[in-house]
Write an enzyme that holds these catalytic residues in place. Structure first.
Site, PDB file in Angstrom:
ATOM      1  CG  HIS A   1      -1.977   0.958   1.306  1.00 33.88           C
ATOM      2  ND1 HIS A   1      -1.778   2.276   1.646  1.00 33.88           N
ATOM      3  CD2 HIS A   1      -3.312   0.822   1.087  1.00 33.88           C
ATOM      4  CE1 HIS A   1      -2.947   2.910   1.637  1.00 33.88           C
ATOM      5  NE2 HIS A   1      -3.896   2.058   1.297  1.00 33.88           N
TER       6      HIS A   1
ATOM      7  CG  ASP B   1      -0.299  -2.582   5.870  1.00 33.67           C
ATOM      8  OD1 ASP B   1      -1.271  -2.659   6.640  1.00 33.67           O
ATOM      9  OD2 ASP B   1      -0.378  -2.066   4.734  1.00 33.67           O
TER      10      ASP B   1
ATOM     11  CE  LYS C   1      -8.357  -0.735   4.889  1.00 33.79           C
ATOM     12  NZ  LYS C   1      -8.127   0.706   5.062  1.00 33.79           N
TER      13      LYS C   1
ATOM     14  CD  GLN D   1      -7.445  -4.894   3.569  1.00 31.97           C
ATOM     15  OE1 GLN D   1      -8.398  -5.641   3.773  1.00 31.97           O
ATOM     16  NE2 GLN D   1      -7.599  -3.614   3.249  1.00 31.97           N
TER      17      GLN D   1
END
Length: 466
Positions: free
Chosen positions: A175, A252, A278, A255
């Site tokens: 990202h 990261d 999220k 997700q």
């Protein structure tokens, strides 16, 4: 511009059967631009959570008020949770309760409201720590979002530890928030960024990553689950390889934390970041996990109130972590609501959420891949490859923004189009943009079926002009 949302015209302003591809506006006159709220009873009957024959998505659906509405004349089908998740009533209530009943600043007051707010704020930190199995809640730093958390590490740890010739290893699938901060820091320090490309399965090449790690490597900064490819990286192995040469690892986990069990002690990564919005929490807050010894060794990221020990006219001393990295009044209500989101997810159980999403994600992949001229990016699901519950794709000859616009205006289906903050990855794949349908545990197979039928209709509509 890719990745930028456009304000679209109402169908009522368009002529019947008009099409304007250049302006991303379409009409077949059968729908008016509208949004109306369903009652829970009208949308679906209340379902007992004890019914094992009913999917998880059906069982939790009434907790999410936003899902019970019509958009442009159709029942909303929300398939954009990789961009932001929807919020259950418990989270919305926690945020409102804070502002209604004990709104006050934290840490600096002795009155009841301040003490109550402080207790709830710090309790939220403890909840996050337990959720990812941190050894101490002081290893959790609240930030505005995951982007700020990465920047905190880049500016505090990176500027203090990187020097000319040092290497930072990333992948082409990162990202932008995990690329741009390190570009800035490398320009300031003389460090070198090295990027791992994809293998034939469209997954970052782990063997190349392993070969790239050397005594020059000071940091490996990688995603846990890709927001485009839906692939996951073997973080535990990467950590071992990096630590063998004395390098640190930043993960990261935006997700992964919302979708599966993430145990930071098991992963043994040095830093890990995630974003509240999220994982069913509010926007405006995220967190950094950092090993205690590293956080203690790092200088402040921002200066001001709260992060100090003592201030003199010629110098200041700084608070211990995490306060050292939380300058100014924090997002108090948002942190408390994030704690409520953690409670909500934990109440369902992250293993149950992950198991359900693996099945639902596979169903999405199979249904989408059955359509002609559809190209899905990332690995094929198999017994050994469990994709994240999203699919980024393109349809031959059609722009993804045209697809997303038509799906919304004509079918009430919400997907994402653009580069998904991953321009280098899209360039590597040879495309400027893609469409992305992403699921969460409140989605159902019926949502997928509605999306597939709507996409087939959308493709047929555009092909009729060829």
């Amino acid at each position: 511009m890719e990745g930028v949302a456009m304000k679209l015209p109402s169908f009522k302003s368009l002529a019947p059967n008009a099409i304007s591809i250049g302006h991303r506006s379409f009409s077949r006159v059968r729908r008016s631009s509208s949004l109306s709220v369903y009652s829970a009873a009208a949308s679906s009957a209340t379902i007992s959570t004890d019914s094992e024959s009913v999917s998880l998505g059906h069982r939790v659906r009434n907790d999410f008020r936003i899902l019970h509405q019509e958009v442009n004349g159709s029942k909303l089908v929300y398939l954009d949770s990789a961009a932001t998740s929807q919020k259950p009533a418990a989270v919305l209530d926690a945020l409102q309760n804070y502002y209604e009943f004990y709104n006050s600043n934290v840490h600096r007051g002795i009155h009841y409201l301040s003490a109550k707010a402080t207790d709830e704020f710090e309790l939220a930190r403890k909840k996050v720590a337990r959720f990812i199995n941190a050894s101490d809640s002081r290893e959790i730093v609240f930030t505005r979002n995951a982007t700020e958390a990465i920047n905190l590490v880049a500016y505090s740890w990176g500027l203090s530890n990187l020097k000319p010739g040092d290497e930072v290893i990333l992948t082409v699938a990162e990202h932008h928030s995990c690329i741009v901060p390190w570009q800035i820091v490398s320009q300031k320090t003389g460090a070198v960024l090295k990027f791992v490309t994809l293998n034939e399965d469209e997954v970052p090449d782990i063997e190349k990553l392993r070969e790239m790690i050397s005594p020059k490597t000071k940091l490996v900064a990688v995603h846990h689950v890709s927001n485009v490819l839906a692939s996951s990286l073997p973080i535990e192995e990467i950590v071992v390889w990096a630590h063998n040469v004395g390098a640190k690892v930043l993960v990261d986990a935006c997700q992964s934390v919302p979708h599966m069990v993430v145990d930071v002690q098991k992963l043994n990564a040095d830093f890990l970041v995630a974003s509240s919005h999220k994982m069913c929490g509010p926007t405006g807050i995220g967190f950094l996990y950092g090993k205690s010894d590293l956080l203690h060794s790092m200088p402040p990221f921002l200066g001001g109130g709260e992060m100090i020990s003592d201030v003199f006219l010629d110098h200041s001393t700084y608070a211990e972590p995490p306060s050292r990295f939380e300058a100014g009044t924090p997002a108090i209500g948002e942190a408390i609501a994030l704690g409520a989101a953690v409670d909500y997810l934990s109440g369902i159980g992250m293993p149950k959420i992950h198991e359900y999403e693996v099945e639902l994600g596979k169903y999405l992949y199979e249904k989408l891949s059955s359509l002609p001229d559809v190209r899905i990016y990332g690995p094929r699901p198999s017994e050994s490859v469990h994709r994240g519950s999203l699919c980024s794709f393109n349809v031959e000859g059609l722009h993804p923004t045209d697809l997303a616009t038509f799906l919304d205006q004509q079918h009430g289906v919400a997907i994402r189009s653009g580069h998904h903050c991953a321009q280098p990855l899209h360039r590597y794949l040879g495309v400027n943009a893609s469409a992305r349908a992403s699921l969460y545990f409140y989605n159902t197979k019926e949502d997928v079926d509605s999306f597939i039928a709507a996409l087939a209709d959308t493709v047929s509509f555009f092909n009729s002009f060829k």
